[in-house]
Scaffold this motif. Structure first.
Motif, PDB file in Angstrom:
ATOM      1  N   MET A   1       0.851  -1.164   0.000  1.00 38.96           N
ATOM      2  CA  MET A   1       0.000   0.000   0.000  1.00 38.96           C
ATOM      3  C   MET A   1       0.901   1.233   0.000  1.00 38.96           C
ATOM      4  SD  MET A   1      -2.679   1.277   2.937  1.00 38.96           S
ATOM      5  CE  MET A   1      -3.174  -0.379   3.206  1.00 38.96           C
ATOM      6  N   LYS A   2       0.684   2.117  -0.936  1.00 40.14           N
ATOM      7  CA  LYS A   2       1.472   3.344  -1.017  1.00 40.14           C
ATOM      8  C   LYS A   2       0.771   4.431  -0.208  1.00 40.14           C
ATOM      9  CE  LYS A   2       3.591   6.270  -4.508  1.00 40.14           C
ATOM     10  NZ  LYS A   2       4.522   6.919  -3.725  1.00 40.14           N
ATOM     11  N   PHE A   3       1.558   5.167   0.534  1.00 40.15           N
ATOM     12  CA  PHE A   3       0.980   6.275   1.269  1.00 40.15           C
ATOM     13  C   PHE A   3       1.731   7.539   0.903  1.00 40.15           C
ATOM     14  CE2 PHE A   3       4.553   5.309   3.832  1.00 40.15           C
ATOM     15  CZ  PHE A   3       4.918   6.501   4.422  1.00 40.15           C
ATOM     16  N   GLU A   4       1.116   8.668   1.152  1.00 41.15           N
ATOM     17  CA  GLU A   4       1.689   9.946   0.803  1.00 41.15           C
ATOM     18  C   GLU A   4       1.958  10.740   2.069  1.00 41.15           C
ATOM     19  OE1 GLU A   4      -0.072  13.513  -1.771  1.00 41.15           O
ATOM     20  OE2 GLU A   4      -0.330  11.520  -2.669  1.00 41.15           O
ATOM     21  N   ASP A  30      12.023   5.727  11.198  1.00 44.01           N
ATOM     22  CA  ASP A  30      13.041   6.776  11.304  1.00 44.01           C
ATOM     23  C   ASP A  30      13.728   7.000   9.961  1.00 44.01           C
ATOM     24  OD1 ASP A  30      12.827   7.646  13.964  1.00 44.01           O
ATOM     25  OD2 ASP A  30      14.102   6.006  14.696  1.00 44.01           O
ATOM     26  N   LYS A  31      14.003   5.909   9.244  1.00 42.63           N
ATOM     27  CA  LYS A  31      14.657   6.015   7.932  1.00 42.63           C
ATOM     28  C   LYS A  31      13.770   6.771   6.947  1.00 42.63           C
ATOM     29  CE  LYS A  31      16.711   3.340   4.235  1.00 42.63           C
ATOM     30  NZ  LYS A  31      16.826   2.059   3.567  1.00 42.63           N
ATOM     31  N   ILE A  32      12.481   6.423   6.916  1.00 42.04           N
ATOM     32  CA  ILE A  32      11.532   7.113   6.032  1.00 42.04           C
ATOM     33  C   ILE A  32      11.467   8.595   6.391  1.00 42.04           C
ATOM     34  CG2 ILE A  32       9.087   7.335   5.409  1.00 42.04           C
ATOM     35  CD1 ILE A  32       8.921   4.237   5.827  1.00 42.04           C
ATOM     36  N   ALA A  33      11.419   8.891   7.676  1.00 38.69           N
ATOM     37  CA  ALA A  33      11.360  10.294   8.129  1.00 38.69           C
ATOM     38  C   ALA A  33      12.610  11.044   7.677  1.00 38.69           C
ATOM     39  CB  ALA A  33      11.208  10.346   9.645  1.00 38.69           C
ATOM     40  N   ASN A  41       6.767  11.258  13.863  1.00 36.40           N
ATOM     41  CA  ASN A  41       5.333  11.402  14.112  1.00 36.40           C
ATOM     42  C   ASN A  41       4.572  11.650  12.820  1.00 36.40           C
ATOM     43  OD1 ASN A  41       3.207  11.749  16.296  1.00 36.40           O
ATOM     44  ND2 ASN A  41       2.917  13.608  15.089  1.00 36.40           N
ATOM     45  N   ASN A  42       5.100  12.515  11.946  1.00 34.72           N
ATOM     46  CA  ASN A  42       4.402  12.807  10.694  1.00 34.72           C
ATOM     47  C   ASN A  42       4.313  11.566   9.817  1.00 34.72           C
ATOM     48  OD1 ASN A  42       3.057  14.570   8.856  1.00 34.72           O
ATOM     49  ND2 ASN A  42       4.938  14.647   7.654  1.00 34.72           N
ATOM     50  N   VAL A  43       5.358  10.738   9.819  1.00 34.87           N
ATOM     51  CA  VAL A  43       5.319   9.495   9.045  1.00 34.87           C
ATOM     52  C   VAL A  43       4.222   8.582   9.587  1.00 34.87           C
ATOM     53  CG1 VAL A  43       6.605   7.404   8.425  1.00 34.87           C
ATOM     54  CG2 VAL A  43       7.758   9.622   8.384  1.00 34.87           C
ATOM     55  N   SER A  46       0.747  10.021   8.844  1.00 38.03           N
ATOM     56  CA  SER A  46       0.453   9.908   7.413  1.00 38.03           C
ATOM     57  C   SER A  46       0.060   8.488   7.038  1.00 38.03           C
ATOM     58  CB  SER A  46       1.663  10.340   6.576  1.00 38.03           C
ATOM     59  OG  SER A  46       1.934  11.708   6.753  1.00 38.03           O
ATOM     60  N   MET A  47       0.770   7.506   7.608  1.00 36.09           N
ATOM     61  CA  MET A  47       0.453   6.104   7.323  1.00 36.09           C
ATOM     62  C   MET A  47      -0.925   5.728   7.869  1.00 36.09           C
ATOM     63  SD  MET A  47       3.997   4.100   7.974  1.00 36.09           S
ATOM     64  CE  MET A  47       5.241   3.994   6.707  1.00 36.09           C
ATOM     65  N   ILE A  48      -1.213   6.155   9.067  1.00 40.54           N
ATOM     66  CA  ILE A  48      -2.514   5.835   9.673  1.00 40.54           C
ATOM     67  C   ILE A  48      -3.638   6.464   8.857  1.00 40.54           C
ATOM     68  CG2 ILE A  48      -4.007   6.213  11.678  1.00 40.54           C
ATOM     69  CD1 ILE A  48      -1.407   5.993  13.392  1.00 40.54           C
ATOM     70  N   GLU A  49      -3.486   7.738   8.502  1.00 42.93           N
ATOM     71  CA  GLU A  49      -4.521   8.413   7.716  1.00 42.93           C
ATOM     72  C   GLU A  49      -4.703   7.741   6.365  1.00 42.93           C
ATOM     73  OE1 GLU A  49      -3.237  12.500   7.662  1.00 42.93           O
ATOM     74  OE2 GLU A  49      -4.298  12.943   9.533  1.00 42.93           O
ATOM     75  N   SER A  50      -3.609   7.339   5.732  1.00 40.94           N
ATOM     76  CA  SER A  50      -3.682   6.663   4.444  1.00 40.94           C
ATOM     77  C   SER A  50      -4.426   5.339   4.564  1.00 40.94           C
ATOM     78  CB  SER A  50      -2.271   6.430   3.904  1.00 40.94           C
ATOM     79  OG  SER A  50      -2.305   5.735   2.689  1.00 40.94           O
TER      80      SER A  50
END
Length: 65
Positions: A1-4, A30-33, A41-43, A46-50
């Motif tokens: 699943m791709k998230f933005e 952490d790597k994605i952030a 937190n933003n990552v 974003s994943m939860i909302e997606s």
């Protein structure tokens, strides 16, 4: 699943929650952030909302088509 990843929105009411996750998962987040120059937190948010948005698109189990 791709998230933005989203830019943090204007301040709105928020709450603090604690998550207990595996170190390996935290390291991946952490790597994605870091790659996206944003916060852990933003990552996560974003994943939860997606995921929630995707869930709304799918018919619920037991629903006749």
């Amino acid at each position: 699943m791709k998230f933005e990843l989203k830019k943090p929105p204007a301040k709105e009411e928020a709450v603090y929650k604690t998550l207990y996750i595996k170190r390996s998962l935290a390291d991946q987040l952490d790597k994605i952030a870091g790659e996206n120059k944003t916060s852990f937190n933003n990552v996560v948010v974003s994943m939860i909302e997606s995921c929630l948005k995707e869930d709304e698109k799918e018919p619920s189990a037991g629903t006749a088509r």
